[in-house]
Design a protein around this motif. Structure first.
Motif, mmCIF file in Angstrom:
data_model
loop_
_atom_site.group_PDB
_atom_site.id
_atom_site.type_symbol
_atom_site.label_atom_id
_atom_site.label_comp_id
_atom_site.label_asym_id
_atom_site.label_seq_id
_atom_site.Cartn_x
_atom_site.Cartn_y
_atom_site.Cartn_z
ATOM 1 N N THR A 99 0.825 -1.191 0.000
ATOM 2 C CA THR A 99 0.000 0.000 0.000
ATOM 3 C C THR A 99 0.872 1.259 0.000
ATOM 4 O O THR A 99 0.616 2.235 -0.716
ATOM 5 C CB THR A 99 -0.914 0.007 1.241
ATOM 6 N N LEU A 100 1.924 1.220 0.811
ATOM 7 C CA LEU A 100 2.811 2.381 0.912
ATOM 8 C C LEU A 100 3.571 2.599 -0.398
ATOM 9 O O LEU A 100 3.973 3.705 -0.707
ATOM 10 C CB LEU A 100 3.811 2.179 2.058
ATOM 11 N N SER A 101 3.741 1.515 -1.173
ATOM 12 C CA SER A 101 4.533 1.622 -2.402
ATOM 13 C C SER A 101 3.677 1.910 -3.625
ATOM 14 O O SER A 101 4.173 1.975 -4.737
ATOM 15 C CB SER A 101 5.293 0.295 -2.630
ATOM 16 N N PHE A 102 2.370 2.028 -3.408
ATOM 17 C CA PHE A 102 1.473 2.149 -4.554
ATOM 18 C C PHE A 102 1.722 3.454 -5.310
ATOM 19 O O PHE A 102 2.112 4.464 -4.731
ATOM 20 C CB PHE A 102 0.013 2.093 -4.039
ATOM 21 N N PRO A 114 4.283 1.522 -9.759
ATOM 22 C CA PRO A 114 3.384 0.376 -9.917
ATOM 23 C C PRO A 114 4.129 -0.949 -9.774
ATOM 24 O O PRO A 114 3.648 -1.873 -9.116
ATOM 25 C CB PRO A 114 2.852 0.542 -11.344
ATOM 26 N N GLU A 115 5.302 -1.031 -10.317
ATOM 27 C CA GLU A 115 6.033 -2.298 -10.302
ATOM 28 C C GLU A 115 6.411 -2.732 -8.885
ATOM 29 O O GLU A 115 6.280 -3.896 -8.496
ATOM 30 C CB GLU A 115 7.309 -2.156 -11.140
ATOM 31 N N LYS A 116 6.896 -1.699 -8.089
ATOM 32 C CA LYS A 116 7.261 -1.979 -6.691
ATOM 33 C C LYS A 116 6.042 -2.528 -5.938
ATOM 34 O O LYS A 116 6.112 -3.529 -5.217
ATOM 35 C CB LYS A 116 7.707 -0.650 -6.068
ATOM 36 N N ALA A 117 4.890 -1.914 -6.156
ATOM 37 C CA ALA A 117 3.664 -2.360 -5.488
ATOM 38 C C ALA A 117 3.270 -3.763 -5.965
ATOM 39 O O ALA A 117 2.879 -4.622 -5.172
ATOM 40 C CB ALA A 117 2.523 -1.379 -5.777
ATOM 41 N N ILE A 118 3.416 -3.977 -7.282
ATOM 42 C CA ILE A 118 3.033 -5.287 -7.830
ATOM 43 C C ILE A 118 3.910 -6.402 -7.257
ATOM 44 O O ILE A 118 3.412 -7.487 -6.902
ATOM 45 C CB ILE A 118 3.114 -5.260 -9.384
ATOM 46 N N ASN A 119 5.229 -6.127 -7.109
ATOM 47 C CA ASN A 119 6.129 -7.149 -6.536
ATOM 48 C C ASN A 119 5.650 -7.600 -5.162
ATOM 49 O O ASN A 119 5.554 -8.789 -4.865
ATOM 50 C CB ASN A 119 7.552 -6.585 -6.411
ATOM 51 N N LEU A 120 5.408 -6.590 -4.349
ATOM 52 C CA LEU A 120 4.976 -6.915 -2.993
ATOM 53 C C LEU A 120 3.623 -7.619 -3.018
ATOM 54 O O LEU A 120 3.335 -8.541 -2.243
ATOM 55 C CB LEU A 120 4.905 -5.631 -2.148
ATOM 56 N N TRP A 121 2.744 -7.142 -3.877
ATOM 57 C CA TRP A 121 1.416 -7.734 -4.025
ATOM 58 C C TRP A 121 1.500 -9.209 -4.367
ATOM 59 O O TRP A 121 0.891 -10.052 -3.709
ATOM 60 C CB TRP A 121 0.670 -6.946 -5.129
#
Lengths: 661, 151
Positions: A99-102, A114-121
């Motif tokens: 969420t913080l990286s979104f 987006p990519e950073k958030a997707i990785n964590l997701w």
């Protein structure tokens, strides 16, 4: 769907509802997918707050799952719950980093993208999928070692922290998942399909589990897994992180978490057990109340005063009878000193101390004092009562009112004393009478004879010395006088004999009755003059008795038989005997003059004669003596006869053990 | 008198005068009553036997040849007389014949226990009585041989 299962596919109503819901959600997904009009939502300007809200909500639900599961844990609960809880904790942490990286969020260590958030997701989804797989595969059993849940938590947290750190601090090491303008990379879509593939296993497993009634909510887990798949599929379709599929995926995720929460929070088994326990407890309580009422009514119904006392001697419970006998109410009695209500408190105290010492006392005599002063004599029976462990709690004491009994005893004693006095009086009277009788017979034997002898003697002298001066009539008259003196002498002798037969103490010995009868006959035979009477003596059973008296019996019977056959040409006498039951019966039978049965009652009377003196001599004492002797031996006599044909005299003696020597 | 007393052969102890008369008559018939002394109670009998009271002039050693003793006697009864006679060294050898109306077993037993020489129950019939008395007089005075008393 195994065809061999006896269960219908939709036997579980919960599962049926889930299937309806899932059909609805799938339909929604398909509709959105096929209806291009909805793509209008694409590029929502305000998507960031929506995402924030959706993620925060899912994090909260995930943490709730952990919180509820972790805190509701007890050793007997299945370890599956803890696995799910720990996994969702990790998922929540990773999702937080996501969420913080979104895209659109402020920089968080590294710039958000987006990519950073997707990785964590993707990492979070993988953890969740693996957790569901593990839970579906593992039997629902408690943890082998309850402490292993800490290791599990520590492990999942370490994974979560490592993933979050790697995702936030080193976004460059991750494979490419999103390229701006181009959208999702094949790796990202491949990863989502891989996750879907992983999830298909728990879908099948949970479905099968849900078809059977389970102690856990398999239907909810099934739903959660299916919805997670829908969520994953949504994320394979979006081209912008802010489009409608992204939103749909998040919503599905929240719904899925909600079902996990439901499954975790509604693990029903312990509650079912609790319910059952509560029900059992309520039943036991009801039963206890019934039992308690029953015992209470028993206690109250007792007419004996019942009381329980504690170790200090204080009353802890009483029944109605105790209230009555003391004249005090239950409330007054409870808590007071037990010994206060007795005429001798010290004795009461030592009584219950004995109970504590020995465990019980029986028939302990005490006297209870009523408030109005009257006293009740009681016997106490008391014993200690203990708890389950055997610890003595107090004494249970039951008093028995013995007033009536005492009264009866006193009466009995008084009666007994009176009786004893009376018996003593009677005995003294009897002894005196006996003594008198003895003196009487002694003087009869002496003093009545002397004048008789004088009458006879002087009549004789008269006849001798004055024979010349008396004419024949004078001599006849003098002879009448002399005959009567002789008869009088005989009467006196017989009276004394009869009295002796009743007075003398019996000296028991075993008597050969046959031998006795023969010897008596031999004796009599020598005194019979002028005729021979054949006496047939059969075998006679022996008897226990006084030999001298029994000799008298035979003497009297045989001399009677000989006497009363005098008028017969072919006189015959028979002596016979037999044992019948516990009696030896003897008979003396003759074919003499006999008697009329209507006078049979007179036969054994004293001085009762059925014939004239001129006909047969005798005073009529013989059979009276026979009866007296036989009766004194505990036997009986009777007779049969017919005028002119003879008489049979029977006597029966009890067959005794040889005990009097 | 003294001489006669010295030669007493029969001491008749009998309180009943008719019985005494009948006995004496029976003995007379056999000429046995010549040396007979009749005393009427036990006390007098003891005085006679032990030379006391009215008989103080007599000698104890010069006792009767036989004592005919009734049991029912005034003052001292016959049993007591018997006990004293048989209990004394000097008189023990004198034959005592109880001549009584009693047929009681205990009287018989007690008499023999005390050492009586003979126990005769008086028959009611006079003829019998006379015969019995005569027989026992003859027996004890003529048939029986007493020990020679040291004089």
């Amino acid at each position: 769907m195994p065809s061999d299962s006896p269960q219908l596919p939709y036997a579980n109503p919960e599962l049926r509802r889930m299937l309806w819901l899932l059909s609805g959600l799938t339909a929604l997904f398909v509709v959105i997918w096929l209806a291009p009009a909805l793509y209008a939502v694409q590029g929502l300007a305000s998507y960031l707050p929506v995402h924030m809200f959706a993620e925060t909500f899912s994090i909260v639900v995930a943490m709730l799952v952990f919180g509820v599961a972790w805190n509701a844990y007890s050793v007997e609960r299945p370890g599956n719950i803890i696995i799910l809880a720990c996994a969702l904790f990790a998922v929540a942490l990773i999702d937080f980093a996501h969420t913080l990286s979104f895209k659109g969020m402020p920089d968080f260590i590294t710039p958000s993208s987006p990519e950073k958030a997707i990785n964590l997701w993707l990492s979070a989804r993988l953890v969740a999928a693996l957790a569901l797989l593990a839970v579906a595969l593992r039997p629902w059993r408690p943890l082998a070692d309850p402490r292993s849940r800490y290791w599990l938590l520590a492990g999942t947290l370490a994974v979560a922290i490592a993933v979050s750190w790697l995702g936030v601090v080193h976004p460059e090491v991750w494979p490419r998942t999103f390229i701006a303008g181009r959208g999702l990379t094949p790796f990202k879509i491949g990863a989502e399909y891989a996750i879907v593939a992983i999830l298909l296993v728990p879908v099948v497993l949970f479905y099968r589990q849900a078809r059977q009634p389970q102690t856990y909510d398999a239907a909810s887990l099934f739903a959660a897994t299916v919805i997670t798949i829908l969520s994953e599929l949504s994320f394979t379709l979006y081209s912008d992180v802010a489009d409608i599929f992204n939103l749909l995926g998040h919503i599905y995720k929240i719904v899925a978490y909600f079902f996990i929460y439901r499954a975790v929070a509604s693990v029903r088994e312990p509650f079912q057990r609790l319910d059952a326990e509560f029900a059992e407890n309520r039943r036991i309580a009801r039963e206890l109340r019934t039992v308690s009422l029953y015992t209470r009514s028993l206690i109250e119904a007792s007419l004996d005063p019942l009381v329980t006392i504690n170790a200090a001697g204080k009353i802890t419970d009483v029944n109605h009878a105790t209230e009555q006998v003391t004249g005090r109410s239950r409330a007054e009695l409870i808590g007071t000193d037990f010994s206060d209500y007795f005429t001798v408190p010290d004795k009461a105290r030592s009584g219950y101390q004995q109970v504590f010492l020995k465990g019980a006392v029986t028939d302990y005599p005490l006297a209870l004092r009523h408030r109005d002063g009257h006293v009740t004599d009681v016997l106490y029976n008391a014993s200690v009562y203990c708890d389950e462990t055997g610890e003595v709690l107090g004494v249970f004491a039951a008093a028995r009112d013995i007033t009536e009994r005492k009264k009866a005893e006193e009466n009995l004693l008084a009666l007994k004393n009176e009786l004893e006095v009376r018996v003593a009086e009677r005995t003294a009277q009897l002894a005196a009478a006996n003594q008198e009788l003895e003196a009487f017979s002694y003087s009869v034997s002496h003093d009545l004879r002397t004048p008789l002898r004088a009458i006879d003697g002087f009549s004789g002298i008269l006849l001798e010395d004055y024979a010349g001066k008396l004419d024949d009539e004078g001599k006849r008259l003098l002879n009448v006088v002399r005959d009567n003196t002789v008869r009088m002498g005989q009467l006196i002798d017989d009276i004394l004999k009869f009295s002796r037969a009743g007075r003398l103490e019996l000296s028991y010995s075993e008597i050969d009755m046959e031998e006795l009868a023969r010897s008596v006959y031999e004796e009599l035979r020598s005194s019979i003059t002028g005729r021979e009477v054949p006496v047939e003596i059969e075998h006679l059973p022996p008897a226990m008795g006084d030999r001298a008296m029994m000799r008298q019996v035979f003497a009297n019977l045989l001399s009677n038989a000989i006497k009363f056959t005098r008028t017969k040409e072919d006189a015959r006498v028979k002596v016979a005997g037999s044992v019948a039951g516990n009696e030896a019966i003897y008979l003396v039978q003759d074919n003499g003059v006999g008697f009329d049965m209507q006078y049979v009652g007179k036969l054994f009377g004293v001085f009762q004669r059925l014939h004239g003196v001129a006909e047969f001599e005798g005073t009529g004492i013989g059979l009276a003596i026979v009866k007296r002797v036989v009766t004194r031996h505990g036997g009986r006599v009777w007779a049969e006869g017919k005028v002119g044909e003879g008489a049979t005299i029977y006597f029966a003696l009890p067959v005794k053990e040889k005990e009097h020597g | 008198m003294d001489e006669a007393v010295e030669e007493v052969e029969i001491l008749l102890v009998e309180d009943n005068p008719t019985d005494a008369e009948l006995a004496i008559r029976a003995l007379k018939k056999c000429n046995l009553a010549n040396r007979l002394v009749w005393v009427k109670d036990g006390a007098e009998a003891l005085d006679f036997i032990f030379a006391a009271g009215a008989y103080a002039g007599r000698s104890v050693r010069n006792g009767p040849k036989v004592i005919l003793l009734d049991l029912r006697l005034p003052k001292v009864d016959g049993m007591e007389v018997l006990r004293r006679v048989k209990g004394d060294e000097r008189t023990r050898t004198i034959p005592v014949v109880v001549l009584t109306s009693s047929k009681e077993d205990r009287d018989v037993a007690e008499s023999y226990r005390l050492g009586v020489n003979s126990y005769i129950s008086k028959p009611v019939e006079f003829d019998e009585f006379a015969k019995t008395v005569a027989e026992l007089g003859l027996y004890w005075l003529l048939v029986n041989r007493p020990p020679v008393a040291p004089r």
